[in-house]
Design an enzyme around this catalytic site. Structure first.
Site, PDB file in Angstrom:
ATOM      1  N   LYS A 120       9.370   6.421  -1.296  1.00  0.00           N
ATOM      2  CA  LYS A 120       8.668   5.987  -2.493  1.00  0.00           C
ATOM      3  C   LYS A 120       8.644   7.027  -3.602  1.00  0.00           C
ATOM      4  CE  LYS A 120       5.765   3.440   0.645  1.00  0.00           C
ATOM      5  NZ  LYS A 120       4.462   3.429   1.293  1.00  0.00           N
ATOM      6  N   THR A 175       0.067   1.643  -0.018  1.00  0.00           N
ATOM      7  CA  THR A 175       0.634   2.971   0.194  1.00  0.00           C
ATOM      8  C   THR A 175      -0.301   4.030  -0.361  1.00  0.00           C
ATOM      9  OG1 THR A 175       2.653   4.242  -0.029  1.00  0.00           O
ATOM     10  CG2 THR A 175       1.888   3.150  -1.994  1.00  0.00           C
ATOM     11  N   SER A 211      -3.381   2.287  -1.983  1.00  0.00           N
ATOM     12  CA  SER A 211      -4.576   1.947  -1.212  1.00  0.00           C
ATOM     13  C   SER A 211      -5.319   3.172  -0.679  1.00  0.00           C
ATOM     14  CB  SER A 211      -4.216   1.021  -0.063  1.00  0.00           C
ATOM     15  OG  SER A 211      -3.244   1.631   0.757  1.00  0.00           O
ATOM     16  N   GLY A 235       7.051   8.363  -8.467  1.00  0.00           N
ATOM     17  CA  GLY A 235       6.592   7.759  -7.229  1.00  0.00           C
ATOM     18  C   GLY A 235       5.960   6.423  -7.531  1.00  0.00           C
TER      19      GLY A 235
END
Length: 179
Positions: free
Chosen positions: A40, A8, A131, A52
């Protein structure tokens, strides 16, 4: 064996007295998109704290619950709650196995919490995990420097959109919260 849901981009920006925290909505299992609208980012402490997560969804929910317990136990003191969570995360046998990272923010603080015991406060008012974090962070730093008229929320949205254009594990289904 099924692979865990992960990957994410989450970014928090402190700019001109405002905090914004946002994330994309994509969850993957291996090389497959498992869900495109995961939320998230959470609002905690009666709207005074944002959190988050990136990493395994179940692990992240566990960590956010533990963080919220620490936050309540330390009277809303974000830094103290983050440090105590990081200590527990590193020392507890169960928590040590959790694979996730958190960004937490209050009106005055922006922190990254990791399972290695790190509680990091970014120098430039930009915190990112996941990522696509380096894509989003690079965009945010450039926006802060070259487009200071934008709000923190606008910077978060643009940074996430840039990351989504580059990172295959990041999509354009954004959730952004501000304080």
């Amino acid at each position: 064996m099924q692979q865990p849901i992960h990957a994410t981009t989450v970014i928090g920006i402190y700019h001109n007295g405002q905090i914004a925290l946002g994330a994309d909505g994509q969850a993957t299992m291996g090389n497959t998109i498992a869900k495109s609208n995961v939320r998230k980012v959470r609002v905690l402490a009666g709207g005074k704290v944002l959190a988050g997560f990136a990493g395994s969804t179940a692990d992240a929910f566990t960590l956010i619950e533990r963080f919220e317990e620490k936050l309540n136990g330390y009277g809303g003191n974000l830094k103290r709650a983050a440090i105590e969570l990081a200590k527990d995360w590193r020392m507890d046998r169960f928590l040590r196995r959790l694979e996730a990272m958190l960004i937490v923010a209050s009106k005055d603080d922006l922190l990254i919490i990791s399972g290695t015991g790190d509680v990091l406060e970014p120098d430039n008012g930009v915190a990112s995990i996941g990522s696509g974090s380096m894509f989003a962070q690079s965009a945010a730093v450039a926006l802060k420097k070259h487009a200071p008229h934008l709000t923190a929320e606008e910077m978060v949205r643009e940074s996430l959109n840039i990351a989504a254009d580059i990172c295959i594990y990041t999509n354009h289904n954004l959730v952004v919260e501000t304080l």
